[in-house]
Motif scaffolding. Structure first.
Motif, mmCIF file in Angstrom:
data_model
loop_
_atom_site.group_PDB
_atom_site.id
_atom_site.type_symbol
_atom_site.label_atom_id
_atom_site.label_comp_id
_atom_site.label_asym_id
_atom_site.label_seq_id
_atom_site.Cartn_x
_atom_site.Cartn_y
_atom_site.Cartn_z
ATOM 1 N N PRO A 22 48.652 57.233 40.023
ATOM 2 C CA PRO A 22 47.584 56.451 39.376
ATOM 3 C C PRO A 22 47.209 57.071 38.033
ATOM 4 C CG PRO A 22 46.677 57.839 41.103
ATOM 5 C CD PRO A 22 48.164 57.985 41.187
ATOM 6 N N CYS A 35 47.571 55.518 50.941
ATOM 7 C CA CYS A 35 48.215 56.509 50.063
ATOM 8 C C CYS A 35 47.574 57.892 50.153
ATOM 9 C CB CYS A 35 48.172 56.039 48.622
ATOM 10 S SG CYS A 35 46.510 56.074 47.918
ATOM 11 N N CYS A 80 41.913 49.052 44.279
ATOM 12 C CA CYS A 80 43.172 49.042 45.033
ATOM 13 C C CYS A 80 42.904 48.971 46.531
ATOM 14 C CB CYS A 80 43.974 50.300 44.715
ATOM 15 S SG CYS A 80 45.522 50.336 45.594
ATOM 16 N N TYR A 89 44.959 49.820 48.825
ATOM 17 C CA TYR A 89 45.848 50.699 49.583
ATOM 18 C C TYR A 89 45.367 52.141 49.657
ATOM 19 C CZ TYR A 89 48.495 46.532 48.654
ATOM 20 O OH TYR A 89 48.860 45.220 48.556
ATOM 21 N N ILE A 100 53.301 58.318 43.870
ATOM 22 C CA ILE A 100 51.872 57.976 43.753
ATOM 23 C C ILE A 100 51.429 58.520 42.397
ATOM 24 C CG2 ILE A 100 49.570 58.378 44.727
ATOM 25 C CD1 ILE A 100 50.973 58.817 47.434
#
Ligand code: SF4
Length: 768
Positions: free
Chosen positions: A725, A744, A738, A740, A723
């Motif tokens: 970002p 996450c 996003c 998700y 993960i």
């Protein structure tokens, strides 16, 4: 304060309790009687009970509350007014005269006694008139001019947290909880104060605001009573209250009347609240002493003090004649008293909020008169209640999961609280063989999967490896496909716009709403095509590729294909080419982010141009996007709508800086009519805003794309899907849209903080 000189001390419940406690601590006995001011005035005049209320209800067929209003006002009967209201009151008093209660014994007892009145804001004219025949003194705290701070908050919860944190600190510093007082707790604050004080584990003696009629226990008892059953309840307090109320109405014979009176009385009887021995008390400001710490909440125009209006039984005009204070006078007295009390209170904190869940408030106008400092940047330090902090934390987590909001509070709490410890969101790795086995049909890569990968590897993993994305067929996609399809045919020899447009939509099920938009957009697309045809006149390209599929084979130990569609490539016999990508949505053009593998869409076309099947060894002179659908049109002064629309259709992207080549792309390049921002100054340099690249920069860009593709393939095959970002110059470029987030559970620590790059830094122009 020396109370020994008085025979009778008139004060409120809180003062009485405090005085008795102090005497008890000092093991002193005070030979005085305590009463409240209302009790004193009633005892010196007269009072009434349930018999009179019932009498008036039956006699005049009025409701319980109206009977009470009449009876409460008979004390003001006066010959200065002669109107229907006064006549009615006189009639009512005559009706109940034998039932009124006169306490002659008390009146005789008090005649030569000394009365001290303590802790009341003011004695009104009616009370003064009663008291004038007796020996009384107002015991007042000395006047002072203390300075206090006023704390301002947006929401009631924040104000309550401030007050409770301050109380927590006082207790921690050794201040007796019984010396801490809350003032002006209106109903707007009560519920939240109860809730949050429990989380802070700070005991407060709340006065109940619920009538016993609202309790299930009372209603059960009432049912048993109505049905002549035996009365029993496990709630002793309610049972006692019920019996007390029923006994009050023993004089009524009619059962239904009796039940009605019981219900009315129950509605006016509050549930007894549990009282803690050691707790914060809620008092009025006039009860606050110098050795106590007061918190005055709700210091707003609406709540700071009760405002009287001209809606009493007697109007303001009638009150003037009766010698009573008018509503304006009462308001002025209340306001002046409040200001005096505030200034004379030694330890006082004032605060207000601008909103609750139901109301908007305005700061009290008294604030200007007090001229105290207003503090609006108080920050809760999270030291007082772990339970409250965890709740705050989970509330913020919820906001984050639902809306993507990351507050400063969430970041602070996240580093301290259990969420992190309970649930570790880290990507812990997957056996890379499993990934490779799952790619038995090969690995297909594209610009969009690449962008996703570099935004966040975990996002790519969810969408492209686990394939959890839901298929979307939105109107925007349909319109985009329609436009692309017609545009791909516009260079055909016998292109017929209407025919192509209609043929695309004819087999598609459209709602009436869709049909409306499709018809509207037809004119727009026609305009786009006309404009593009005009643009071609400035270009030296006579051939084109439309919707050209390009596939690059990048096999490792599995089949790997990088795929792309070039919407339009225009070229000539010299194999000079420009590439155009039609866009119906928004897209970022900034090449700076390419350094991090982001926004590589146009550079990817450059890379793909080396892999075209239909034409080899082309020289790309420019690569652009063209916004074929603009949802917003910005009006410009003295510009026609069509000119603005044509301007919006200018090509946006990068052009070769080579002066020998650029005119092939655009004969108007010195002040371009077809490429946004492109132009040449008088000194021969390009405008600063012109987006031009040298041949070397274009080549380096292609190399960069290849490097990023290779890095991505390496990471995918080694199952590296952390993960991760990105924030570039503090701006989130990965998570905002996003889907998700709720999978996450991204944390602040997961972000990679990157600096914005200038593409000139890493593409390196050898010619400069
Ligand atoms: S929300 Fe952010 S961290 Fe989570 S998967 Fe999406 S991009 Fe990655």
């Amino acid at each position: 304060m020396n109370l020994t000189t008085y025979d009778l001390v008139i004060t409120g419940y809180s003062n009485k309790k405090r005085i008795l406690k102090e005497l008890n601590n000092k093991k002193e006995i005070l030979n005085v009687k305590f009463m409240s001011l209302d009790e004193l005035i009633n005892s010196l005049s007269f009072s009434f009970d349930q018999k009179s209320i019932y009498h008036i209800i039956k006699k005049y067929n009025v409701k319980y509350d109206n009977a009470l209003v009449y009876l409460n006002n008979i004390k003001y009967i006066n010959d200065t007014i002669d109107n229907d209201k006064m006549t009615k009151l006189k009639e009512i008093k005559e009706e109940v005269k034998d039932e009124l209660i006169y306490d002659n014994k008390f009146i005789n007892y008090i005649r030569n006694k000394k009365i001290g009145i303590y802790g009341y804001n003011y004695i009104n004219n009616y009370q003064k008139n009663i008291l004038k025949n007796y020996s009384y003194e107002i015991i007042d705290n000395p006047k002072n001019n203390y300075e206090h701070k006023i704390y301002s908050f947006n929401k009631i919860d924040d104000e309550i947290v401030f007050v409770l944190s301050s109380i927590y600190k006082l207790i921690k510093d050794g201040i007796d909880i019984n010396k801490i007082k809350l003032i002006n707790i209106s109903d707007d604050y009560l519920f939240r104060l109860k809730y949050i004080s429990e989380l802070f584990n700070i005991k407060i003696n709340f006065k109940s605001n619920r009538s016993i009629y609202e309790t299930i226990e009372f209603n059960n008892l009432l049912n048993e009573y109505i049905n002549d059953k035996e009365i029993e309840s496990s709630n002793k307090s309610i049972l006692d209250s019920f019996i007390r109320i029923v006994n009050k109405f023993n004089f009524i014979e009619d059962k239904q009347d009796k039940i009605d009176m019981i219900i009315n009385e129950a509605k006016n009887t509050l549930v007894e609240s549990s009282i803690y021995d050691n707790a914060v008390e809620i008092i009025s400001i006039s009860e606050l002493n110098d050795d106590e710490y007061g918190f005055y909440l709700g210091f707003t125009e609406e709540l700071a003090y009760v405002k009287s209006r001209d809606d009493d039984f007697f109007s303001d005009k009638e009150k003037e004649l009766l010698g009573l204070e008018t509503s304006n006078e009462i308001n002025k007295i209340n306001k002046d008293n409040l200001i005096n009390r505030i200034k004379s209170s030694k330890n006082l904190s004032l605060s207000y909020s601008l909103s609750s869940s139901f109301n908007i408030y305005y700061p009290s106008s008294i604030i200007d008169e007090l001229n105290y400092e207003v503090i609006d940047n108080y920050k809760y330090n999270y030291e007082c209640s772990k339970l409250f902090n965890i709740l705050l934390f989970y509330k913020d987590i919820d906001k984050y999961v639902k809306y993507g909001d990351i507050s400063d509070e969430l970041i602070t709490l996240n580093s301290n609280y259990e969420y992190e410890k309970e649930y570790d969101n880290s990507y812990t790795g997957i056996d890379s063989n499993k990934i490779i086995n799952s790619l038995d049909k090969g690995l297909n890569l594209s610009y969009s999967s690449m962008n996703k990968f570099y935004e966040c590897k975990f996002k790519y993993y969810l969408e492209n490896i686990l394939k959890i994305k839901e298929d979307e067929e939105t109107n925007a996609i349909f319109i985009g496909n329609l436009f692309h399809d017609v545009l791909s045919k516009m260079s055909n020899k016998d292109f017929n716009f209407d025919k192509e447009y209609e043929s695309y939509i004819k087999d598609i099920d459209l709602t009436n709403k869709d049909k409306f938009f499709v018809n509207k957009l037809k004119d727009e697309l026609k305009f786009v095509i006309d404009t593009i045809n005009k643009q071609y006149k400035y270009m030296s390209f006579d051939k084109s590729l439309e919707e050209e599929k390009v596939e690059v084979n990048l096999d490792r130990n599995i089949k790997i294909t990088f795929k792309g569609f070039i919407d339009k490539a225009l070229y000539n016999d010299n194999k000079e080419m420009i590439i155009i990508d039609y866009k119906t949505g928004d897209t970022k053009l900034d090449l700076g982010n390419c350094y991090y593998g982001l926004n590589l869409q146009l550079p990817v076309y450059l890379y793909l141009s080396d892999n075209l099947d239909s034409i080899k060894n082309v020289e790309v002179l420019g690569f652009y996007i063209q916004r074929i659908l603009n949802s917003t049109i910005t009006a410009k002064k003295d510009c026609k709508l069509d000119d603005i629309k044509s301007d919006n259709l200018k090509l946006q992207g990068y052009t070769i800086s080579d002066m020998d080549k650029i005119s092939t792309v655009d004969s108007s390049y010195t002040k371009s009519k077809i490429i946004a921002s492109l132009g040449v100054k008088q000194d021969g340099d390009f405008y600063t805003a012109s987006k031009v690249l040298s041949r070397d920069e274009m080549d380096n860009l292609k190399t960069l794309v290849k490097t990023k593709i290779d890095e991505m393939i390496d990471d995918i095959l080694s199952s590296s899907f952390e993960i991760n970002p990105k924030k570039i110059d503090g701006k989130d470029v990965s998570c905002t849209y996003c889907k998700y987030k709720d999978i996450c559970y991204k944390k602040e620590k997961d972000y990679k903080y990157l600096d914005k790059k200038d593409y000139k830094e890493f593409l390196g122009d050898k010619n400069e």
